[in-house]
Design an enzyme around this catalytic site. Structure first.
Site, PDB file in Angstrom:
ATOM      1  N   ASP A  73      26.793  26.925 -41.394  1.00  0.00           N
ATOM      2  CA  ASP A  73      27.851  28.262 -41.325  1.00  0.00           C
ATOM      3  C   ASP A  73      28.953  27.916 -42.026  1.00  0.00           C
ATOM      4  O   ASP A  73      29.839  27.100 -41.760  1.00  0.00           O
ATOM      5  CB  ASP A  73      28.023  28.735 -39.872  1.00  0.00           C
ATOM      6  CG  ASP A  73      26.728  28.664 -38.812  1.00  0.00           C
ATOM      7  OD1 ASP A  73      25.886  29.247 -39.380  1.00  0.00           O
ATOM      8  OD2 ASP A  73      26.836  27.881 -37.876  1.00  0.00           O
ATOM      9  N   ASP A  93      22.548  38.326 -29.822  1.00  0.00           N
ATOM     10  CA  ASP A  93      23.768  37.347 -29.673  1.00  0.00           C
ATOM     11  C   ASP A  93      24.213  37.371 -28.255  1.00  0.00           C
ATOM     12  O   ASP A  93      24.301  38.667 -27.950  1.00  0.00           O
ATOM     13  CB  ASP A  93      24.756  37.500 -30.650  1.00  0.00           C
ATOM     14  CG  ASP A  93      24.362  36.980 -31.963  1.00  0.00           C
ATOM     15  OD1 ASP A  93      23.354  36.521 -31.988  1.00  0.00           O
ATOM     16  OD2 ASP A  93      25.203  37.257 -32.950  1.00  0.00           O
TER      17      ASP A  93
END
Length: 238
Positions: free
Chosen positions: A128, A8
């Site tokens: 998500d 990330d």
């Protein structure tokens, strides 16, 4: 089952957030490419790269780092700020083999249909969920759409693979939401990659029981709770 390290990127550095909260950032490396090289040296067969700045801002912000990782030669999927056919094509042309759509999956079904038609298996839809509802814009906003409902719409639009993340578990080093994963896998009848909450190697066989095809692991790898090679050996047996 495949174990997929997460890389990330925010502000050019490798970070992890807790439950998607940008105020809880922990920096694990100042060089995303170096981090990717470590996971490849440890045996990773695929990397999951997220441009967190892009996810929040709506356009890629770490394109150079992402494509440099892809150039290392392993299978690499990227998400974050991909909200047009042009951006998706730019990444695919640069060597990424999978494009992960999140916010676009909620806001632009027409785009999803076009990309799934034109790129098939290269398109992954990321769901998500926060308390069962789909989150967007780098998880900073929560919609009113239930995860399974959106997934059904995306299957009808040509989706062939999903990433499912329970935001409440992400970065918490607790455990995955096995029940939610089972429900999601049953709802889509497509390959699903799990994400969020993995803390120990012992959780991998439990994930396999949900019928996911893979698991994305982040913080537990970076802080040493999970050894990637050991995790991969367990996953092979599942």
């Amino acid at each position: 089952m495949q174990v997929i390290p997460a890389v990330d990127i925010r502000g050019g550095r490798v970070v992890r957030l807790r439950q998607g909260d940008y105020g809880t950032e922990t920096v694990f490396d100042v060089d995303p490419v170096a981090a990717a090289r470590r996971w490849l040296a440890a045996g990773a067969e695929r990397l999951h790269v997220v441009d967190l700045d892009g996810a929040r801002g709506g356009t890629p912000a770490n394109f150079a780092a992402v494509t440099e990782i892809a150039a290392l030669g392993t299978s690499t999927q990227v998400g974050g700020g991909i909200r047009s056919a042009e951006t998706a094509a730019r990444y695919l042309d640069a060597g990424l083999d999978r494009i992960v759509l999140g916010t676009a999956a909620v806001r632009d079904i027409a785009l999803v249909k076009v990309l799934c038609r034109d790129h098939g298996e290269a398109i992954v839809l990321s769901i998500d969920a926060r308390a069962g509802l789909v989150a967007t814009d780098g998880w900073t906003k929560t919609s009113t759409i239930p995860a399974e409902e959106l997934a059904g719409m995306l299957v009808d639009s040509g989706a062939r693979r999903f990433v499912y993340t329970d935001i409440a578990r992400d970065g918490t080093l607790t455990e995955p939401n096995y029940d939610a994963l089972r429900r999601f896998v049953a709802a889509v009848d497509r390959p699903v990659i799990a994400s969020g909450g993995v803390a120990t190697v012992e959780q991998i066989p439990l994930l396999a029981l949900t019928d996911v095809e893979g698991v994305i692991v982040g913080r537990a790898l970076y802080d040493g709770r999970i050894d990637l090679m050991a995790a991969m050996m367990v996953a092979v047996q599942c």
